[in-house]
Design an enzyme around this catalytic site. Sequence first.
Site, PDB file in Angstrom:
ATOM      1  N   SER A  66       0.839  -1.197   0.047  1.00 52.23           N
ATOM      2  CA  SER A  66       0.099  -0.105   0.131  1.00 52.23           C
ATOM      3  C   SER A  66       0.906   1.198   0.124  1.00 52.23           C
ATOM      4  O   SER A  66       1.563   1.299  -0.797  1.00 52.23           O
ATOM      5  CB  SER A  66      -0.922  -0.008   1.417  1.00 52.23           C
ATOM      6  OG  SER A  66      -1.679   0.923   1.223  1.00 52.23           O
ATOM      7  N   HIS A 107      -2.828  -1.332  -3.315  1.00 52.51           N
ATOM      8  CA  HIS A 107      -4.098  -0.145  -2.962  1.00 52.51           C
ATOM      9  C   HIS A 107      -3.785   0.747  -3.921  1.00 52.51           C
ATOM     10  O   HIS A 107      -2.798   1.628  -3.984  1.00 52.51           O
ATOM     11  CB  HIS A 107      -4.057   0.112  -1.502  1.00 52.51           C
ATOM     12  CG  HIS A 107      -4.270  -0.690  -0.456  1.00 52.51           C
ATOM     13  ND1 HIS A 107      -4.168  -0.894   0.897  1.00 52.51           N
ATOM     14  CD2 HIS A 107      -4.943  -2.059  -0.756  1.00 52.51           C
ATOM     15  CE1 HIS A 107      -4.666  -1.923   1.416  1.00 52.51           C
ATOM     16  NE2 HIS A 107      -5.018  -2.896   0.294  1.00 52.51           N
ATOM     17  N   ASP A 132      -4.376  -4.775   5.633  1.00 55.58           N
ATOM     18  CA  ASP A 132      -4.760  -5.647   4.579  1.00 55.58           C
ATOM     19  C   ASP A 132      -3.473  -6.420   4.254  1.00 55.58           C
ATOM     20  O   ASP A 132      -2.646  -5.807   3.971  1.00 55.58           O
ATOM     21  CB  ASP A 132      -5.468  -4.895   3.325  1.00 55.58           C
ATOM     22  CG  ASP A 132      -5.953  -5.538   2.382  1.00 55.58           C
ATOM     23  OD1 ASP A 132      -6.478  -6.476   2.782  1.00 55.58           O
ATOM     24  OD2 ASP A 132      -6.067  -5.073   1.168  1.00 55.58           O
TER      25      ASP A 132
END
Lengths: 268, 191
Positions: B17, B44, B137
Amino acid sequence: MAVAPTLNDIRVIAPILEDKLKLDIYNFALSFLRRRFAYVFKQLNIKNVSYFIDEIKKGNLVSDFLYHFNVSDTEMFRDPSFWRTLRNKLLPLFNGSNINIWLPEVVSIHELFSLLVILREVDLLESVNIYCNSPSKNIIKEIQDGKVPLKTIEVSKQNFKRLELHSHFEDYFLEEDNTITINKEFLKNVIFINNSYFNEGPGNEIDITLFRNRMIYYNSKLQTKAENEIFKYIKKGGFLALGIRENISKTNSMLLETHDKNEQIFKV
Amino acid sequence: MMNRKASYYKSVVIGGSAGSFSIVSKILAGIKSDFRYPIIVCLHRLKHIRSGLLEGINLKSNLPVLEPFDKDNMEAGKVYLAPSNYHLFVEFDSTFSLSTEEVHNHSRPSIDYTFSSASTSFREKVIGIILTGANKDGATGMHEIHKKKGYTIVQDPLTCDVDTMPKAALQLFTPDQILSPDGIIEFLNNL
């Protein structure tokens, strides 16, 4: 706590659902089936597979299953460039004549309401028939109620801004008592068909079919079957819009030409 | 280092991310052009911006980078970037499937979903790599790979712009290796 059925459980459940719902469950993508059944079982708080099977056989959980099984859209005007293309390039091709539009699997308010707003923008709302299939009575009722889920409003508003229209989101949606609704007059020319498109078509030849991001949950076999069903109704020269990362199956790819590669719009 | 026979693995999955764009670019620029496994990258990304990331990663990569369409086949020596606003799943037959289901960990694509599906489909024949990132995540997905005996690598938190993501993974299990970006490149080139 709800259980998550295994693939073996799903193998047992699939023929029962097929028999009861005429739905080709087993030809959905396997990874999707695993997580979607887990999702449905959680939503319905199913604690054992036998109970679920018994209730489906008795017809008790059928409408709940249909409501939860199909993946809902989570925003209006998803992929704003698609809606800009529809407004600026596709709809003008019809030159003001009556247009038949079909959504073979409507799963929430989002795709339909996006379409209605675009049609209103180009002053075609009175010149269309929009056919919407859904096997779920509850989904149709939700759409007819005209309420937009609050949790999807912010992203829908952001998408709306990217449509590059002169109007405002609030011109179309009324915010009152913590609820947002669309003008129900917009639904005047929408014809709901409470059945799967595999079992019942729109009963008319179709100019534009919006079937975005629905076949991504199918395996290749079911995708080809779905395309064949949909092609029956699309007029020669009509259009089919898929999701931007979807393609027509290899089996059927010769039957359509690509009209817009970026937006995955195909012409019959 | 592992002692596996040639072509043992079916794919490498990489997730990241905040700060991961430059790390992924560095890894793909450092990897040998004859790398023999498919690489699946789930980062992401902004949902409403379709282009830019792919082109940016492709600029330096030694391997072709593409965003898969639904039901595309996975091929060795190619890099597959999860498209914006879709979850990316790996199927048993080495094809991809996409989904517009709800966001997971505020993310679509979700790294957990991609990693978990790869571990379900390929079991121990997956290498999972989690990079710098600002939320958790990917940690559960990495744990899934670990539980199915896949090989797991966590970017050394000391080398991360934001260490939330690797630390979330490290809280769940002990990976096979904790490596710097240069270490990850060396590892992949020695497979």
